[in-house]
Design a protein around this motif. Structure first.
Motif, short mmCIF file in Angstrom:
data_model
loop_
_atom_site.label_atom_id
_atom_site.label_comp_id
_atom_site.label_asym_id
_atom_site.label_seq_id
_atom_site.Cartn_x
_atom_site.Cartn_y
_atom_site.Cartn_z
N GLN A 318 0.81 -1.22 0.00
CA GLN A 318 0.00 0.00 0.00
C GLN A 318 0.84 1.27 0.00
N ARG A 319 2.15 1.12 -0.03
CA ARG A 319 3.03 2.29 -0.04
C ARG A 319 3.42 2.60 -1.50
N TYR A 320 2.54 3.35 -2.18
CA TYR A 320 2.78 3.64 -3.60
C TYR A 320 3.98 4.56 -3.80
N ALA A 321 3.95 5.73 -3.13
CA ALA A 321 5.05 6.70 -3.21
C ALA A 321 4.83 7.82 -2.19
N PHE A 322 5.94 8.48 -1.87
CA PHE A 322 5.93 9.59 -0.91
C PHE A 322 6.50 10.79 -1.66
N THR A 323 5.60 11.69 -2.06
CA THR A 323 5.96 12.75 -2.99
C THR A 323 5.79 14.14 -2.37
N THR A 324 6.81 14.97 -2.55
CA THR A 324 6.68 16.37 -2.11
C THR A 324 6.37 17.26 -3.31
N TRP A 325 5.67 18.32 -3.03
CA TRP A 325 5.25 19.23 -4.10
C TRP A 325 6.32 20.29 -4.31
#
Ligand code: XIL
Length: 369
Positions: A318-325
């Motif tokens: 369930q950990r697709y990605a950790f993205t910052t803007w």
């Protein structure tokens, strides 16, 4: 020592003379300079973000940044996934006559893939865009056929090159009370336009993970609950929703636990989760904001750490990605755009020089757990 170097107490405000006392003081001064010099040695670059986690670390990028060698180097150093910040949006691709201009999107997607990055598409349908072509006067049958064609054309063009898509962005009402009304919902129904978009995207790209993406899910628990109920409803209607996108533009003043509670509830649906647009502004809209910068930094560290811990605690699938803007503070829309800039703003994990902000350490600690 240059401007602003340490001033030894004995010489404070006095004229410095080369005499016995001064010669005796020299080694002490040199030692002090050395200490101060070490204090002035710029902090090292942060360790690569993508080395911190067993899942993709993402950031946004735009074609306008591709000529910035420093930005390119920092992106290559830190991220394994790219979300084009603008180029895949309807406002950039869709023309008033329903033709599509892919010149910018092709360029940024090609660049990201050349760097070996996964690409996350943002976004096929957004209430805030497309009104000129998809206007309320368009006959309903034409609206529907052009809508289907747009979604399938864009998703189909990047078939095999997109890890995932934000198929519909920000469908929930601002305060979480129901769904948002927009030109798409008026023409195709409040749930209908969403189901349709997912069906068209799935038909065009059988592999991409298809996300419903929203903001303030942690900041406003009612909105988070409405959003999750919508996901469940869409699945019941047969929409191929494959993932939950939590934009996570965090309000650092929210109580401890809200982020964890939302992530726990989101996880219960069993879908991949994307922290899709993380930033954490220091700015307050309240003129009565009395917090010191230190207090705001502490709030940032606490909330970003809570989010990172909650994400890390998810099952691996369930950990697709950790993205910052944005990658560095100066890349953030909160800093970059008129009217949003604010002297002390520091909303991302890296400062302008690519050094670790306090929140970086919280993320690193959470991902080391
Ligand atoms: C923002 C961009 O970063 C800005 O440059 C642009 O002016 C407005 O849109 N949620 C979203 C993103 O889903 O698409 C938005 O991006 C930020 C809020």
């Amino acid at each position: 020592m240059g401007e602003g170097g340490p001033r030894s107490g004995s010489d404070e405000g006095s004229h410095f003379r080369l005499n016995r006392r001064s010669l005796l003081a020299a080694p002490l001064a040199l030692a002090a300079c050395d200490r101060f010099a070490s204090a002035q040695t710029p902090a090292p670059e942060a360790a690569p973000l993508k080395s911190l986690a067993p899942f993709p670390i993402g950031a946004t990028g735009m074609t306008g940044q591709l000529s910035d060698a420093v930005w390119v180097a920092q992106m290559r150093r830190h991220v394994s996934q790219l979300t084009p910040e603008w180029e895949l949006k309807p406002e950039r691709i869709l023309q008033p006559d329903f033709t599509c201009d892919f010149s910018a999107s092709d360029r940024i997607v090609d660049w990201g893939r050349e760097q070996g990055m996964r690409i996350h598409g943002h976004t096929l349908v957004w209430y805030s865009q497309g009104q000129q072509a998809f206007n309320d006067d368009l006959p309903r049958a034409r609206f529907a056929s052009e809508y289907d064609r747009y979604v399938s054309t864009v998703a189909g063009r990047y078939r095999g090159r997109m890890a995932g898509w934000d198929v519909v962005n920000e469908p929930v009402a601002e305060d979480g009370d129901g769904l948002r009304d927009c030109h798409f919902s008026r023409a195709l129904g409040q749930e209908g336009y969403i189901v349709r978009a997912f069906e068209q995207a799935r038909g065009a790209d059988p592999e991409a993970v298809l996300f419903l993406n929203e903001y303030n899910l942690e900041n406003i628990p009612k909105k988070g609950a409405t959003f999750l109920r919508l996901v469940e409803r869409l699945l019941t209607l047969g929409a191929p929703v494959g993932g939950i996108g939590a934009q996570s533009h965090l309000d650092i003043e929210i109580p401890a636990g809200q982020i964890t509670a939302f992530m726990r509830d989101a996880a219960s649906l069993g879908l991949p989760i994307h922290v899709s647009e993380l930033d954490f502004s220091l700015r307050s809209d309240s003129p009565l904001d009395t917090r010191s910068l230190g207090q705001k930094r502490a709030q940032q560290v606490a909330r970003v750490g809570e989010l990172a811990e909650a994400f890390f605690a998810l099952p691996e699938r369930q950990r697709y990605a950790f993205t910052t803007w944005g990658l560095r503070d100066t890349d953030s829309w909160l800093v970059r755009e008129d009217g949003r800039g604010w002297r002390d703003e520091s909303p991302l994990l890296l400062d302008a020089q690519g050094r670790a902000n306090p929140a970086y350490q919280a993320v690193a600690a959470a991902f080391r757990a």
